[in-house]
Design a protein around this motif. Sequence first.
Motif, PDB file in Angstrom:
ATOM      1  N   ALA A  89     -52.283 -42.013 -18.990  1.00 13.97           N
ATOM      2  CA  ALA A  89     -52.584 -42.185 -18.182  1.00 13.97           C
ATOM      3  C   ALA A  89     -53.597 -40.215 -17.687  1.00 13.97           C
ATOM      4  CB  ALA A  89     -51.249 -40.369 -18.274  1.00 13.97           C
ATOM      5  N   ALA A  90     -54.001 -40.442 -18.927  1.00 11.29           N
ATOM      6  CA  ALA A  90     -55.461 -39.035 -17.894  1.00 11.29           C
ATOM      7  C   ALA A  90     -56.517 -40.368 -17.087  1.00 11.29           C
ATOM      8  CB  ALA A  90     -56.094 -38.491 -19.375  1.00 11.29           C
ATOM      9  N   HIS A  91     -57.286 -41.011 -17.082  1.00 12.12           N
ATOM     10  CA  HIS A  91     -58.076 -41.320 -16.085  1.00 12.12           C
ATOM     11  C   HIS A  91     -57.600 -41.462 -14.592  1.00 12.12           C
ATOM     12  CE1 HIS A  91     -61.055 -44.192 -14.692  1.00 12.12           C
ATOM     13  NE2 HIS A  91     -60.492 -44.142 -14.190  1.00 12.12           N
ATOM     14  N   TYR A  92     -55.912 -41.854 -14.470  1.00 18.09           N
ATOM     15  CA  TYR A  92     -55.675 -41.973 -13.119  1.00 18.09           C
ATOM     16  C   TYR A  92     -56.129 -40.819 -12.361  1.00 18.09           C
ATOM     17  CZ  TYR A  92     -52.500 -41.896  -9.007  1.00 18.09           C
ATOM     18  OH  TYR A  92     -52.071 -41.649  -7.740  1.00 18.09           O
ATOM     19  N   TYR A  93     -54.955 -39.656 -13.553  1.00 17.77           N
ATOM     20  CA  TYR A  93     -55.310 -37.637 -13.048  1.00 17.77           C
ATOM     21  C   TYR A  93     -56.195 -37.256 -12.945  1.00 17.77           C
ATOM     22  CZ  TYR A  93     -50.805 -37.624 -13.574  1.00 17.77           C
ATOM     23  OH  TYR A  93     -48.874 -37.815 -12.969  1.00 17.77           O
ATOM     24  N   PRO A 148     -52.991 -31.381  -8.675  1.00 14.79           N
ATOM     25  CA  PRO A 148     -53.678 -30.569  -9.686  1.00 14.79           C
ATOM     26  C   PRO A 148     -52.911 -29.632 -10.815  1.00 14.79           C
ATOM     27  CG  PRO A 148     -53.696 -29.367  -7.916  1.00 14.79           C
ATOM     28  CD  PRO A 148     -53.832 -30.317  -7.792  1.00 14.79           C
ATOM     29  N   GLU A 149     -51.632 -29.638 -10.288  1.00 13.55           N
ATOM     30  CA  GLU A 149     -51.045 -28.876 -11.860  1.00 13.55           C
ATOM     31  C   GLU A 149     -50.771 -30.224 -13.042  1.00 13.55           C
ATOM     32  OE1 GLU A 149     -47.069 -25.854 -11.669  1.00 13.55           O
ATOM     33  OE2 GLU A 149     -47.505 -27.231  -9.916  1.00 13.55           O
ATOM     34  N   GLU A 201     -59.641 -23.930 -16.572  1.00 13.58           N
ATOM     35  CA  GLU A 201     -60.038 -24.427 -15.616  1.00 13.58           C
ATOM     36  C   GLU A 201     -59.959 -24.984 -14.353  1.00 13.58           C
ATOM     37  OE1 GLU A 201     -64.272 -26.158 -14.902  1.00 13.58           O
ATOM     38  OE2 GLU A 201     -64.798 -26.143 -16.937  1.00 13.58           O
ATOM     39  N   ILE A 202     -59.169 -25.530 -14.825  1.00 16.38           N
ATOM     40  CA  ILE A 202     -58.299 -26.633 -13.455  1.00 16.38           C
ATOM     41  C   ILE A 202     -57.603 -25.383 -13.036  1.00 16.38           C
ATOM     42  CG2 ILE A 202     -56.467 -28.218 -13.134  1.00 16.38           C
ATOM     43  CD1 ILE A 202     -58.619 -30.084 -14.830  1.00 16.38           C
ATOM     44  N   SER A 203     -56.577 -25.045 -14.243  1.00 14.12           N
ATOM     45  CA  SER A 203     -55.453 -24.357 -13.267  1.00 14.12           C
ATOM     46  C   SER A 203     -55.926 -23.090 -12.851  1.00 14.12           C
ATOM     47  CB  SER A 203     -54.652 -23.510 -14.613  1.00 14.12           C
ATOM     48  OG  SER A 203     -53.884 -22.669 -14.644  1.00 14.12           O
ATOM     49  N   ARG A 204     -56.878 -22.710 -12.772  1.00 14.43           N
ATOM     50  CA  ARG A 204     -57.397 -21.627 -12.382  1.00 14.43           C
ATOM     51  C   ARG A 204     -58.067 -21.644 -10.658  1.00 14.43           C
ATOM     52  NH1 ARG A 204     -59.913 -18.732 -17.365  1.00 14.43           N
ATOM     53  NH2 ARG A 204     -58.032 -17.444 -18.918  1.00 14.43           N
ATOM     54  N   LYS A 251     -48.098 -19.393 -15.239  1.00 16.20           N
ATOM     55  CA  LYS A 251     -47.972 -19.023 -16.391  1.00 16.20           C
ATOM     56  C   LYS A 251     -48.310 -20.047 -17.334  1.00 16.20           C
ATOM     57  CE  LYS A 251     -43.098 -19.708 -15.767  1.00 16.20           C
ATOM     58  NZ  LYS A 251     -42.941 -19.590 -14.566  1.00 16.20           N
ATOM     59  N   GLN A 252     -48.467 -20.783 -16.623  1.00 16.95           N
ATOM     60  CA  GLN A 252     -49.646 -21.763 -17.149  1.00 16.95           C
ATOM     61  C   GLN A 252     -50.727 -21.456 -17.905  1.00 16.95           C
ATOM     62  OE1 GLN A 252     -50.920 -25.296 -14.867  1.00 16.95           O
ATOM     63  NE2 GLN A 252     -49.896 -26.605 -16.295  1.00 16.95           N
ATOM     64  N   PRO A 253     -51.603 -20.533 -16.873  1.00 16.98           N
ATOM     65  CA  PRO A 253     -52.711 -20.391 -18.165  1.00 16.98           C
ATOM     66  C   PRO A 253     -52.815 -19.689 -19.285  1.00 16.98           C
ATOM     67  CG  PRO A 253     -53.125 -19.976 -15.573  1.00 16.98           C
ATOM     68  CD  PRO A 253     -51.946 -20.273 -15.940  1.00 16.98           C
TER      69      PRO A 253
END
Length: 482
Positions: A181-185, A193-194, A225-228, A235-237
Amino acid sequence: RFISHQPVLARKGSILYKTRKFLFRNKGTLVPALFVIIMLGGFLLYHLRTMNHQVEQIQLEAETSRAVTSFIVELFDISDPVQNAERTLTPSNLLQRGQSRFDGLDLKPEVQLQLLHELGKASTRLGDYINAEAIYFKADSIARVHYPANSYQVAKASLDLGIIHTWHRKFFMGERYLERAAHYYEVNQGTYPEEYAELLLQLGICQISIHTPEQALSTLSQALEISREFQIDPKQPLRMELRQAEAYVQLEEFDRAEEIYLEVLAKIENQGFSRYDIHRTALNSLGNLHQKKKEYESAFNYYDTAKKQAFEIYGDLHPWFLKLNYNQLFLFLEMGEFERALELSAPMMYGKITRHGEQSEMAADGYSIKALIYFMMGDFNKASENFETSYHIYLNLLGPDNQWTLLQELFLSFSLQLQEETDESTTYFFRALSKLSSDSVELDFFASEKIQQYITYFEETYPNELNNKIEILRESGLLPFL
């Protein structure tokens, strides 16, 4: 008239002739006007198509909403005594009713995927990872039939499967689905982003678990980096930082790991996240760290605090409670406190059998753990009985050549040897050894973890009596990390 590009009067001109003359005579005015008309037409066509697409999306969302609402209303309809004689609904039997009803519905693929995603999430929250896995497999097959390989629907199905395999500790399988799934995202990270950050987090967990901590640190840094950047769920970071610390533990940078754990734990308490799973993750991680440092009292206290929280929130049948009970049990084994470990085996067996049944793989795993406790206590008769029970459950469920069946044969052979049942011990040992593959054991994280964990305990408890068999195992390549 000819010179000024007007129709001449010498003959009757056609409409096309007159039009051509008119256009040529007024080309200075008409060309810009035509350009504006084309631009306006294109703009209008684009907006008509966009509006049409939006109308279709609104209609689809309305249809999905109606279908989901109807599905839920029917799910909670307890007025029919035939369908619900006891008039009592629990989360688990609601899920069962939902899945049985789903198969009989004629729904569009979009609606099916939405319903399956929600059913899978509910099953995961209840801790039924086996059922969630089956639900997500169904969603994956629907997505692949109805959507192209590079679509969001296919990528989302792969992401869900990757996450549930990771939660179920099937890390090699989880890594495979997440990478699919990584390439699509990655291409669409601005739109999702989430989900992309969650994918990278789960991928980092897999990389830690298959012993590639440096790669995991790189993956988790990207996730942070994406999360921030997109200011996702706060909670995710924190979850990502906990996993970074876990990678440092694997690299044996214990002080750095503990510093991160304590910082995250303080943030969790300050931000009011104490009832969330992230709090129990932090406490459990600190317990693991102190256990590795042989600081057993601190390890027990962290495990116990998390376990009491899990019991208060979920009860004694949820995976969180059972996981922390399991960690305490193996802590007592490492400390040599076998009676306390045996005491904890009772709630472990109750949870496994109640949740999954007497003849399930989880029950077989429970009997195997009880056998190990008896083995280390020196009660080889009870150890052999429990290893044999585990062996027969795996044999009936998975067949004679499955690695889990073979591992029980291997463990049983050690127990029989110390009972001086040498002929039977030798038969079990070499039969298992002839069929076990180091590749298949390594690919199954649980199997790899179990064989190394058990052989370590066997070797430390009875080093002289078992040297010969353990040396043969080393030469076979079945003990890659020992």
